[in-house]
Design an enzyme around this catalytic site. Structure first.
Site, short mmCIF file in Angstrom:
data_model
loop_
_atom_site.label_atom_id
_atom_site.label_comp_id
_atom_site.label_asym_id
_atom_site.label_seq_id
_atom_site.Cartn_x
_atom_site.Cartn_y
_atom_site.Cartn_z
N LYS A 62 0.86 -1.18 0.00
CA LYS A 62 0.00 0.00 0.00
C LYS A 62 0.90 1.23 0.00
CE LYS A 62 -3.19 2.68 2.92
NZ LYS A 62 -4.09 2.72 4.10
N GLU A 80 -9.42 3.66 2.03
CA GLU A 80 -8.90 3.72 0.65
C GLU A 80 -7.83 2.67 0.37
OE1 GLU A 80 -7.66 5.46 3.08
OE2 GLU A 80 -5.56 4.95 2.76
N ARG A 117 -7.61 -0.52 1.09
CA ARG A 117 -8.14 -1.78 0.57
C ARG A 117 -8.57 -1.64 -0.90
NH1 ARG A 117 -12.28 -2.12 5.40
NH2 ARG A 117 -10.46 -1.09 6.33
N LYS A 168 -10.14 13.07 7.74
CA LYS A 168 -9.58 12.80 9.06
C LYS A 168 -9.55 14.10 9.85
CE LYS A 168 -6.47 9.00 7.73
NZ LYS A 168 -7.04 7.90 8.53
N ASP A 174 1.64 6.67 5.38
CA ASP A 174 0.72 5.68 4.84
C ASP A 174 1.29 4.99 3.59
OD1 ASP A 174 -1.64 4.36 5.41
OD2 ASP A 174 -2.89 5.68 4.16
N ASP A 229 -12.11 7.09 3.55
CA ASP A 229 -10.90 6.87 4.35
C ASP A 229 -10.51 5.39 4.39
OD1 ASP A 229 -8.75 7.60 5.86
OD2 ASP A 229 -9.87 7.90 7.73
N ASP A 243 -2.62 10.34 3.06
CA ASP A 243 -4.00 9.91 3.27
C ASP A 243 -4.71 10.95 4.13
OD1 ASP A 243 -6.40 8.65 3.70
OD2 ASP A 243 -5.59 7.06 4.99
N1 BES Z 1 -4.14 4.74 6.72
C1 BES Z 1 -5.26 4.48 7.54
C2 BES Z 1 -4.95 3.52 8.69
C3 BES Z 1 -4.07 4.05 9.79
C4 BES Z 1 -4.60 4.71 10.87
C5 BES Z 1 -2.71 3.81 9.77
C6 BES Z 1 -3.80 5.17 11.90
C7 BES Z 1 -1.90 4.24 10.81
C8 BES Z 1 -2.43 4.93 11.86
C9 BES Z 1 -6.37 3.87 6.72
O1 BES Z 1 -6.46 4.30 5.41
C10 BES Z 1 -7.66 4.24 7.38
O2 BES Z 1 -7.97 5.38 7.41
N2 BES Z 1 -8.37 3.22 7.89
C11 BES Z 1 -9.61 3.42 8.55
C12 BES Z 1 -10.54 2.32 8.09
C13 BES Z 1 -11.97 2.52 8.41
C14 BES Z 1 -12.51 3.77 7.71
C15 BES Z 1 -12.76 1.31 7.97
C16 BES Z 1 -9.39 3.36 10.06
O3 BES Z 1 -8.51 2.63 10.52
O4 BES Z 1 -10.08 4.08 10.77
ZN ZN Z 2 -4.67 4.90 4.55
MN MN Z 3 -7.57 6.11 5.21
#
Ligand code: BES
Ligand code: ZN
Ligand code: MN
Length: 468
Positions: A235, A319, A321, A247, A258, A317, A240
């Site tokens: 990834k 994204e 996946r 966010k 990210d 968010d 992000d």
């Molecule tokens: N890049 C983030 C995950 C992340 C969060 C990495 C904090 C490191 C620290 C990912 O893209 C994300 O935002 N995931 C969401 C998924 C949810 C919307 C299903 C999350 O973890 O809240």
């Molecule tokens: Zn992300």
């Molecule tokens: Mn995200």
């Protein structure tokens, strides 16, 4: 190259020598340092503690290597030697021990000072002293390959640290091309236009709000007819923001990291080439920048992925996946992998489940999962497997589409894995590493400063060496 580690014949070095010593427990009388990695001068001799004998492991030696590198930088000892004999005499297995010590030295010297007016980096050199070096050519090999491996980790760290105004999907592709030329990998880019023609609607959508569109960056090593490669997919979100599911101020900061999964894959590919591994390996960076604009994708959008499945966007968010979905389909169709492994900072939920000590592992194949688990234990880049029971699918079953890209708060990391599995054929051994919890060190670690850790490079290289 800020630190070089070399095996040298004992007696042929007359500079500062560190003598490793098992802690005696009698500190007050002898002055022997107690805690592993502690360095003291006793009667003009430098002693570095190995800690208690029963606690001496490869990870201890890695940390000791880190302490020595930090000590050298702190006291401006640019050149020193470490006696290997006392370490080997403990009965620890020599090759992994020397490998770990070397890794620690190289990793412990990492600093990200590119943007500082006053640089902190110094050029260091360490000689590992052993008797009868000529008879120890395997030790020499261990030092050399550990250096290459740890340098790759430092490359992954450095690239992860780069800010989003410098690294974007375009500039990371240029850089991958340069590295490929330098180290003899084949490089290919599939740009957004081409991806769109291929029906890869998920990865393309994620990059719609950015000035630099999504792309797949592909590096190949040693591909040959009739031999299935291992394919690593990273990834690579150069930023992000969350997109329209924006966010908050607190969470948006650090999201330059990210792209870590991709940087780990890129750096591992460099090491694979430098180590001339026999196994064919492919690295794919699923690169995009998740931004906001009138062109950006939205919640409620329904996308069609490259494998034909439709995805309803619950959160822009979620994204990671989406970019991985198309990258995995591409990987399967193009390479028929013997193993397909993705690595991603996918869910914040993984740090709720496993904290900062282990990454999440999800897999459809017990053998592959076991191999990755073992490489994790050996390298101390530890992972823990989570389940993929079919019942979890309920959470992402679509209403107007085949699947949704988010399934609520429960079992976030498993749901991320479950989503990715929709893009994997049953007969392809696949594993997903969720490294969101290992994305950065929040405080200084034994052989890593605050910031990007390059977690996964050593794990991948150990796994690849074991199957070679
Ligand atoms: N890049 C983030 C995950 C992340 C969060 C990495 C904090 C490191 C620290 C990912 O893209 C994300 O935002 N995931 C969401 C998924 C949810 C919307 C299903 C999350 O973890 O809240
Ligand atoms: Zn992300
Ligand atoms: Mn995200």
């Amino acid at each position: 190259m800020p630190i070089t580690v070399k095996l040298t014949e004992a007696g042929k070095f007359d500079g500062t020598i560190l003598y490793p010593s098992i802690a005696t427990g009698a500190t007050t009388l002898t002055g022997t340092p107690e805690e592993a990695g502690e360095i003291v001068q006793i009667n003009g001799v430098y002693v570095v503690s190995l800690g208690k004998k029963e606690k001496l492991t490869n990870e201890t030696l890695r940390r000791i290597g880190g302490s020595i590198a930090k000590w050298m930088a702190r006291f401006q000892v640019n050149d020193c030697a470490v006696q290997l004999e006392p370490i080997l005499k403990t009965g620890i297995s020599p090759l992994p021990a020397v490998q770990a010590l070397t890794e620690g030295l190289v990793l412990g010297n990492f600093k990200f000072d590119k943007y500082l007016a006053t640089k902190k980096s110094t050029v260091l050199s360490v000689q590992l002293l052993a008797a009868g070096v000529d008879a120890h050519s395997s030790l020499e090999g261990a030092v050399a390959s550990a250096s290459i491996t740890a340098e790759a980790v430092n490359l992954a760290r450095e690239l992860s640290h780069e800010p989003p105004n410098v690294i974007n999907p375009q500039t990371i592709s240029d850089l991958a091309m340069q590295l490929a030329t330098q180290y003899g990998l084949t490089y290919r880019e599939i740009d957004s236009k081409e991806l769109e023609k291929m029906g890869a609607g998920a990865i393309v959508a994620v990059g719609k709000g950015s000035l630099t569109p999504s792309r797949l960056i592909i590096l190949e090593h040693n591909l040959k007819d009739g031999q299935k490669p291992v394919v690593l997919v990273g990834k690579t979100l150069t930023m992000d923001t969350g997109g329209y599911s924006l966010k908050g101020t607190e969470n948006i900061i650090t999201m330059k990291y990210d792209k870590t999964g991709g940087m780990v894959v890129l750096a591992a590919m460099v090491a694979v080439a430098r180590l001339k591994l026999d196994t064919p390996v492919v690295g794919i960076l699923a690169a995009a920048e998740n931004m906001i604009s009138s062109k950006a994708y939205r919640p409620d959008d329904i996308l069609t992925a490259m494998n034909g499945k439709t995805i309803e966007i619950i959160s822009t968010d979620a994204e990671g996946r989406l970019v991985l979905a198309d990258a995995l389909t591409y990987a399967e169709r193009t390479y028929t992998p013997q193993a397909l492994i993705d690595i991603a900072t996918l869910t914040g939920a993984v740090s709720i489940a496993l904290g900062d000590n282990r990454a999440g592992l999800l897999s459809n194949n017990d053998t592959l999962a076991q191999k990755l688990y073992e490489s994790g234990e050996f390298t101390y880049e530890r992972v823990w497997r989570l389940p993929l029971d079919t019942e979890y699918f309920e959470q992402i079953k679509g209403t107007d589409s085949d699947i949704k890209n988010s399934g609520g708060r429960k079992a976030g990391t498993i749901i991320g894995g479950m989503f990715l599995q929709q893009f994997i054929s049953e007969d392809v051994p696949w594993a997903h590493l969720d490294i969101a919890g290992m994305m950065m060190a929040e405080k200084e670690m034994p052989y890593c400063p605050k910031g990007g850790m390059g977690f996964g490079v050593r794990l991948f290289l150990d796994y690849l060496k074991n199957i070679s």
